[in-house]
Design an enzyme around this catalytic site. Structure first.
Site, short mmCIF file in Angstrom:
data_model
loop_
_atom_site.label_atom_id
_atom_site.label_comp_id
_atom_site.label_asym_id
_atom_site.label_seq_id
_atom_site.Cartn_x
_atom_site.Cartn_y
_atom_site.Cartn_z
N ARG A 1 0.86 -1.19 0.00
CA ARG A 1 0.00 0.00 0.00
C ARG A 1 0.89 1.23 0.00
O ARG A 1 1.44 1.62 1.03
CB ARG A 1 -0.92 -0.03 1.23
N HIS B 1 -3.66 4.15 4.73
CA HIS B 1 -4.73 3.15 4.88
C HIS B 1 -6.06 3.75 4.43
O HIS B 1 -6.76 3.19 3.60
CB HIS B 1 -4.82 2.70 6.33
N TYR C 1 4.26 5.29 11.27
CA TYR C 1 4.60 3.89 11.55
C TYR C 1 5.47 3.21 10.49
O TYR C 1 5.79 2.03 10.62
CB TYR C 1 3.32 3.07 11.78
#
Length: 333
Positions: free
Chosen positions: A227, A231, A240
């Site tokens: 990805r 998200h 992160y």
């Protein structure tokens, strides 16, 4: 294949932009995962049924969903086919797509049941359900695949392993070396495919789909991809994961990869490629302008699709709601 990859990428960019402009409430980007979506969906038959997650934009386009309807859905225009309900990007029986649920993995057991109906009725049809790597940590995944291993309905599970369940890396999701090998515990076959290679995804999917349609056992396919975006538009991936990691995966961009392959094989030239991108950009831009010019949904649609015929209590609620809207409009001047 390449045109569909480009269309998915361009539309995805516009949908992200529209959300940032405040025209859409929330959006889950598809960037980086287009090949796994397009390659697998091209191997489906029209009568097959898809149970997607909320990110399979490329699957919808392959199935023939008009760009206009996807925009109507995201912008909640007066022509929104789902009338503003749910977060699902799209779903419609005309294209044999079941609207995606917001909760992760809950579509998996439903997909298994749907496929079992095909088996009971003796129909040569297939169900494919898409989900992320995070879904394999949920009970729905294990219950669904276990049930499928026992009753053998015509279903293929496609895990879009994009490396992250929101902010949790796949290494924290499972202790197994791969997701594909989880099929072995249930007595099924699992395939691990380069999800950034659209041709590989198509060839493996076509072979597996034909086998399962012909009465073979259910199969789990793990599409290894990434990805590249967030998200959803409410997520900040910089918190992160490192920029270095993203840049490493950018080198494996599925759209760039297919472009390079076609040019190297002399299927298209640089000018052909530029023309294609310009054509798709112009097409999507025009569709966006048309969608933005449409009025939005009337608030009363929240009462629709609850009962075939409104109950007396519902009619009372509708009238009370309309009165409230009238009062608010008067107060606003």
């Amino acid at each position: 294949m390449y045109r569909l990859l480009v269309l998915t990428r361009v539309l995805d960019r516009y949908l992200l932009r529209l959300q940032r402009m405040g025209k859409a409430a929330l959006y889950a980007e598809a960037m980086g995962e287009e090949a796994a979506m397009v390659g697998s969906a091209l191997a489906l038959h029209p009568e097959d049924v898809v149970f997607p997650s909320y990110r399979e934009l490329g699957v919808f386009l392959v199935r023939g969903v008009p760009v206009s309807e996807i925009l109507d859905r995201q912008l909640n225009t007066v022509d929104d086919p789902l009338k503003g309900h749910e977060f699902a990007v799209f779903g419609d029986r005309r294209f044999n797509i079941v609207p995606a649920p917001t909760p992760v993995s809950t579509q998996i057991p439903m997909a298994v049941g749907y496929a079992l109906a095909f088996k009971i009725r003796g129909e040569r049809r297939l169900v494919v359900t898409y989900f992320g790597d995070g879904a394999t940590s949920k009970g729905d995944f294990h219950e669904g695949i276990n049930f499928a291993s026992v009753f053998k309905p015509p279903i293929v599970f496609i895990c879009m392993n994009n490396q992250y369940a929101i902010s949790t890396h796949v290494s924290r999701q499972t202790g197994s070396a791969t997701i594909a090998q989880k099929a072995i515990a249930y007595g099924l076959s699992g395939y691990r495919v380069d999800g950034n290679d659209v041709i590989a995804m198509y060839l493996v999917s076509r072979s597996v789909f034909e086998e399962v349609r012909d009465g073979g056992d259910p199969v789990l396919i793990e599409a290894v991809t990434y990805r590249l975006g967030a998200h959803t538009t409410s997520d900040d991936p910089k918190r992160y994961r490192s920029e270095e990691e993203v840049q490493q995966w950018m080198k494996k961009d599925p759209v760039d990869r297919m472009r390079a392959y076609l040019i190297a094989k002399n299927v298209i030239g640089e000018e052909d490629d530029r023309s294609l991108w310009s054509e798709v950009e112009a097409f999507v831009s025009a569709e966006v302008e048309r969608a933005l010019a449409k009025p939005g949904l009337e608030p009363e649609v929240i009462f629709e699709d609850v009962y075939a015929e409104p109950t007396p209590q519902l009619r009372e609620q509708i009238e009370e709601f309309r009165q409230q809207l009238r009062t608010e409009r008067v107060m606003r001047g």
